[in-house]
Design a protein around this motif. Structure first.
Motif, PDB file in Angstrom:
ATOM      1  N   LEU A  80       0.862  -1.185   0.000  1.00 11.57           N
ATOM      2  CA  LEU A  80       0.000   0.000   0.000  1.00 11.57           C
ATOM      3  C   LEU A  80       0.896   1.232   0.000  1.00 11.57           C
ATOM      4  CD1 LEU A  80      -2.786  -0.943   2.593  1.00 11.57           C
ATOM      5  CD2 LEU A  80      -2.492  -1.703   0.236  1.00 11.57           C
ATOM      6  N   GLU A  81       0.745   2.072  -1.012  1.00 10.77           N
ATOM      7  CA  GLU A  81       1.612   3.246  -1.177  1.00 10.77           C
ATOM      8  C   GLU A  81       0.733   4.479  -1.349  1.00 10.77           C
ATOM      9  OE1 GLU A  81       4.881   4.412  -1.221  1.00 10.77           O
ATOM     10  OE2 GLU A  81       3.874   6.259  -1.818  1.00 10.77           O
ATOM     11  N   ARG A  82       1.027   5.521  -0.578  1.00 12.98           N
ATOM     12  CA  ARG A  82       0.129   6.694  -0.601  1.00 12.98           C
ATOM     13  C   ARG A  82       0.263   7.506  -1.893  1.00 12.98           C
ATOM     14  NH1 ARG A  82       3.190  11.291   3.045  1.00 12.98           N
ATOM     15  NH2 ARG A  82       5.115  11.000   1.902  1.00 12.98           N
ATOM     16  N   LYS A  83       1.429   7.400  -2.573  1.00 11.14           N
ATOM     17  CA  LYS A  83       1.588   8.097  -3.864  1.00 11.14           C
ATOM     18  C   LYS A  83       1.813   7.030  -4.933  1.00 11.14           C
ATOM     19  CE  LYS A  83       3.497  12.327  -1.905  1.00 11.14           C
ATOM     20  NZ  LYS A  83       4.738  13.068  -1.797  1.00 11.14           N
TER      21      LYS A  83
ATOM     22  N   GLY B 134       9.373   8.148  -2.679  1.00 10.77           N
ATOM     23  CA  GLY B 134      10.047   8.796  -1.552  1.00 10.77           C
ATOM     24  C   GLY B 134      11.561   8.843  -1.747  1.00 10.77           C
ATOM     25  N   ALA B 135      12.299   8.562  -0.679  1.00  7.38           N
ATOM     26  CA  ALA B 135      13.766   8.616  -0.728  1.00  7.38           C
ATOM     27  C   ALA B 135      14.326   7.738  -1.839  1.00  7.38           C
ATOM     28  CB  ALA B 135      14.332   8.161   0.613  1.00  7.38           C
ATOM     29  N   SER B 136      13.642   6.629  -2.099  1.00  9.89           N
ATOM     30  CA  SER B 136      14.158   5.675  -3.093  1.00  9.89           C
ATOM     31  C   SER B 136      14.202   6.282  -4.490  1.00  9.89           C
ATOM     32  CB  SER B 136      13.299   4.403  -3.095  1.00  9.89           C
ATOM     33  OG  SER B 136      13.217   3.890  -1.791  1.00  9.89           O
ATOM     34  N   HIS B 137      13.426   7.333  -4.701  1.00  8.83           N
ATOM     35  CA  HIS B 137      13.478   8.012  -6.001  1.00  8.83           C
ATOM     36  C   HIS B 137      14.648   8.992  -6.066  1.00  8.83           C
ATOM     37  CE1 HIS B 137      11.715   9.133  -9.785  1.00  8.83           C
ATOM     38  NE2 HIS B 137      12.021  10.389  -9.505  1.00  8.83           N
TER      39      HIS B 137
ATOM     40  N   GLY C  31      22.111   5.996  -5.572  1.00  7.26           N
ATOM     41  CA  GLY C  31      22.272   4.584  -5.943  1.00  7.26           C
ATOM     42  C   GLY C  31      23.650   4.018  -5.693  1.00  7.26           C
ATOM     43  N   LEU C  32      24.458   4.690  -4.868  1.00  9.12           N
ATOM     44  CA  LEU C  32      25.801   4.170  -4.599  1.00  9.12           C
ATOM     45  C   LEU C  32      25.724   2.943  -3.695  1.00  9.12           C
ATOM     46  CD1 LEU C  32      27.733   7.503  -3.899  1.00  9.12           C
ATOM     47  CD2 LEU C  32      27.512   6.251  -6.045  1.00  9.12           C
ATOM     48  N   LEU C  33      26.489   1.923  -4.043  1.00 14.34           N
ATOM     49  CA  LEU C  33      26.585   0.735  -3.188  1.00 14.34           C
ATOM     50  C   LEU C  33      27.915   0.877  -2.455  1.00 14.34           C
ATOM     51  CD1 LEU C  33      25.323  -1.859  -5.838  1.00 14.34           C
ATOM     52  CD2 LEU C  33      23.967  -0.447  -4.242  1.00 14.34           C
TER      53      LEU C  33
ATOM     54  N   THR D 225      -3.466   5.648   1.134  1.00 16.47           N
ATOM     55  CA  THR D 225      -2.753   6.074   2.353  1.00 16.47           C
ATOM     56  C   THR D 225      -3.254   5.281   3.548  1.00 16.47           C
ATOM     57  OG1 THR D 225      -2.547   8.297   1.453  1.00 16.47           O
ATOM     58  CG2 THR D 225      -2.228   8.071   3.831  1.00 16.47           C
ATOM     59  N   VAL D 226      -2.334   4.660   4.267  1.00 18.48           N
ATOM     60  CA  VAL D 226      -2.720   3.937   5.485  1.00 18.48           C
ATOM     61  C   VAL D 226      -2.902   4.956   6.609  1.00 18.48           C
ATOM     62  CG1 VAL D 226      -2.010   2.201   7.175  1.00 18.48           C
ATOM     63  CG2 VAL D 226      -1.574   1.830   4.736  1.00 18.48           C
ATOM     64  N   GLN D 227      -4.074   4.857   7.267  1.00 21.17           N
ATOM     65  CA  GLN D 227      -4.378   5.802   8.356  1.00 21.17           C
ATOM     66  C   GLN D 227      -4.177   5.163   9.717  1.00 21.17           C
ATOM     67  OE1 GLN D 227      -8.232   6.071   6.586  1.00 21.17           O
ATOM     68  NE2 GLN D 227      -7.991   8.253   6.110  1.00 21.17           N
TER      69      GLN D 227
ATOM     70  N   HIS E 224      16.776   3.151   7.381  1.00 22.69           N
ATOM     71  CA  HIS E 224      18.024   2.738   6.720  1.00 22.69           C
ATOM     72  C   HIS E 224      18.852   3.923   6.237  1.00 22.69           C
ATOM     73  CE1 HIS E 224      15.351  -0.754   6.761  1.00 22.69           C
ATOM     74  NE2 HIS E 224      16.470  -1.411   7.019  1.00 22.69           N
ATOM     75  N   TYR E 225      18.394   5.102   6.550  1.00 27.99           N
ATOM     76  CA  TYR E 225      19.164   6.356   6.497  1.00 27.99           C
ATOM     77  C   TYR E 225      19.907   6.561   5.164  1.00 27.99           C
ATOM     78  CZ  TYR E 225      22.132  10.096   8.467  1.00 27.99           C
ATOM     79  OH  TYR E 225      22.775  11.266   8.710  1.00 27.99           O
ATOM     80  N   ARG E 226      21.233   6.602   5.174  1.00 27.47           N
ATOM     81  CA  ARG E 226      21.999   6.936   3.959  1.00 27.47           C
ATOM     82  C   ARG E 226      22.205   5.735   3.045  1.00 27.47           C
ATOM     83  NH1 ARG E 226      25.195  11.479   3.587  1.00 27.47           N
ATOM     84  NH2 ARG E 226      26.618  10.324   2.244  1.00 27.47           N
ATOM     85  N   ASN E 227      21.800   4.530   3.483  1.00 24.24           N
ATOM     86  CA  ASN E 227      22.217   3.331   2.754  1.00 24.24           C
ATOM     87  C   ASN E 227      21.100   2.336   2.475  1.00 24.24           C
ATOM     88  OD1 ASN E 227      25.178   3.708   2.393  1.00 24.24           O
ATOM     89  ND2 ASN E 227      25.002   4.057   4.599  1.00 24.24           N
ATOM     90  N   GLY E 228      19.871   2.826   2.356  1.00 20.11           N
ATOM     91  CA  GLY E 228      18.747   1.910   2.136  1.00 20.11           C
ATOM     92  C   GLY E 228      18.804   1.181   0.804  1.00 20.11           C
ATOM     93  N   ILE E 229      19.375   1.812  -0.190  1.00 19.20           N
ATOM     94  CA  ILE E 229      19.471   1.154  -1.501  1.00 19.20           C
ATOM     95  C   ILE E 229      20.459  -0.008  -1.385  1.00 19.20           C
ATOM     96  CG2 ILE E 229      20.177   1.486  -3.928  1.00 19.20           C
ATOM     97  CD1 ILE E 229      17.565   3.022  -3.096  1.00 19.20           C
ATOM     98  N   LEU E 230      21.618   0.294  -0.829  1.00 15.66           N
ATOM     99  CA  LEU E 230      22.649  -0.724  -0.626  1.00 15.66           C
ATOM    100  C   LEU E 230      22.136  -1.876   0.248  1.00 15.66           C
ATOM    101  CD1 LEU E 230      25.591  -1.840  -0.308  1.00 15.66           C
ATOM    102  CD2 LEU E 230      25.922  -0.117   1.474  1.00 15.66           C
ATOM    103  N   LEU E 231      21.450  -1.548   1.339  1.00 19.88           N
ATOM    104  CA  LEU E 231      21.051  -2.578   2.305  1.00 19.88           C
ATOM    105  C   LEU E 231      19.828  -3.379   1.866  1.00 19.88           C
ATOM    106  CD1 LEU E 231      21.496  -0.442   5.575  1.00 19.88           C
ATOM    107  CD2 LEU E 231      22.967  -2.321   4.834  1.00 19.88           C
TER     108      LEU E 231
END
Ligand code: FAD
Ligand code: GLY
Length: 357
Positions: A32-35, A40-43, A47-49, A177-179, A332-339
């Motif tokens: 379930l995604e509100r947009k 979000g951040a993933s966009h 993309g650095l690993l 949107t989950v309420q 996952h802060y600065r490294n969510g793509i990597l993790l």
């Protein structure tokens, strides 16, 4: 509304990867995604690993990052096979550069513990660096090259994971949107959304920087905090760099089609996703001092995103101790793509092992 085994709140890279893992393990999953997926951040991510580029000191998350980096060849291949999406996975290394004596000392210290931890890290003089990267300025006095670090196209990875989840039977609900998470007698019953009630047995909170109101069920002290990052992209017809350059938390990353991603600012506690004019000036000045030829590049675009920080940089990845069916994976802060590949496997195993029929 039909009932789902598991509902993932948030269609970023973390939620989509967990959904893919669960769908592959045979559970009936909904995201379930509100947009839109990867909004979000993933966009916003570069993309650095950057396992070695990002970790100045050893900590337990470093081992997770290493394991996750090693999963990328398989992830790239699986997403391509299931969906046709190319996540732009490249391993050309990352240069950690130094432009002061102090920074030179620092990168040598970092190199030393990373080599002891079993990583490859080659110390290069300015002249050696220029043989590989002739457009780097003489202001750069040294570099450590990490041949195993790589990069991907972050939005492609996040969307690819969601499409791969769908290919394995997951359902995606955008603009939903989950309420509220509905819990009865200590068990998850479903989620209330702007589009109605979705019954389910399990819920995973993966809402990135927006997770805080839902995390209070775990602990009053739990929360995620946005750390805004502003990024710019330039275009050049002439190849200017082969691999990303990283200086403390600043980077210039060559991407496909002659694009150079330059980032990123670190602005805590701002939910505004605007880009300030001064940030563009700062990022460009830094970039030009390191790669002067970028001054001839053309403007592409700018954007911003919110890194989900939590718990002093430590993500929350757990099952609720008393509420049956409630899980969290965020921060996952600065490294969510990597993790994300490691997190997806870890959380999918955790949720399947705690699934109550
Ligand atoms: P998000 O991608 O933010 O996804 C959360 C989703 O939840 C959003 O789509 C949001 O719309 C949705 N949501 C929120 N509330 C609700 C609700 N109530 N109902 C339904 N949906 C909801 N990481 C790296 O590894 N390498 C990098 O090079 C890198 N560079 C970065 C550069 C920048 C500028 C930024 C900002 C981040 C960068 N990151 C990088 C970090 C990385 O982007 C994040 O750690 C990662 O994207 C977090 O993923 P997520 O799925 O947890 O969050
Ligand atoms: N990891 C890069 C960033 O967060 O900007």
């Amino acid at each position: 509304m039909k009932s789902f085994d598991s509902i993932i709140i948030g269609g970023g890279v973390i939620g989509s990867t967990i959904a893919h893992g669960l769908a592959e393990r045979g559970l009936h999953v909904a995201i379930l995604e509100r947009k839109e997926i990867a909004d979000g951040a993933s966009h916003a991510a570069a993309g650095l690993l950057g396992v070695q580029a990002e970790w100045d000191e050893y900590d337990p998350l470093y081992e997770m990052a290493r394991k996750s980096r090693a999963l990328f060849p398989k992830v790239a291949e699986k997403i391509r096979a299931k969906t046709g999406v190319d996540i732009g996975y490249e391993v050309k290394g990352i240069y950690r550069i130094a432009n002061t004596e102090e920074e030179f000392e620092r990168i040598q210290q970092i190199r030393s513990w990373q080599v002891s931890a079993g990583e490859e890290a080659w110390l290069l003089s300015s002249e050696e660096l220029k043989k590989f990267e002739p457009n780097v300025s003489s202001e750069v006095i040294s570099a450590v090259y990490y041949p195993t670090d790589g990069h991907v196209l972050a939005p492609a990875l996040a969307k690819g994971q969601a499409l791969a989840a769908a290919a394995s039977g997951a359902e995606i609900f955008e603009y939903t949107t989950v309420q509220q998470i509905v819990v009865k007698n200590g068990k998850v019953e479903g989620v209330q959304t702007t589009e109605g009630f979705f019954p389910c047995k399990q819920v995973c909170i993966a809402m990135g920087a927006w997770s805080t109101p839902f995390l209070k069920r775990f602990n009053e002290d739990y929360g995620t905090y946005p750390v805004k990052g502003e990024v710019i992209s330039l275009k050049s017809n002439r190849p200017l760099l082969h691999a990303p350059l990283f200086l403390k938390r600043f980077y210039i990353a060559p991407k496909r089609y002659g694009r150079y991603v330059i980032g990123a600012t670190m602005k805590p506690n701002s939910y505004q996703e605007d880009v300030q004019a001064m940030s563009i000036v700062d990022l460009l000045q830094k970039a030009f001092s390191i790669v002067p030829a970028l001054q001839e590049a053309s403007w592409d675009r700018t954007w911003a995103g919110l890194r989900p920080e939590a718990n002093g940089g430590r993500p929350y990845m757990e099952a609720h101790s008393t509420i049956q069916g409630l899980f969290v994976s965020t921060g996952h802060y600065r490294n969510g793509i990597l993790l994300s590949p490691y997190v997806g496997e870890y959380m999918a195993d955790l949720m399947v092992n705690n699934y109550v029929y």
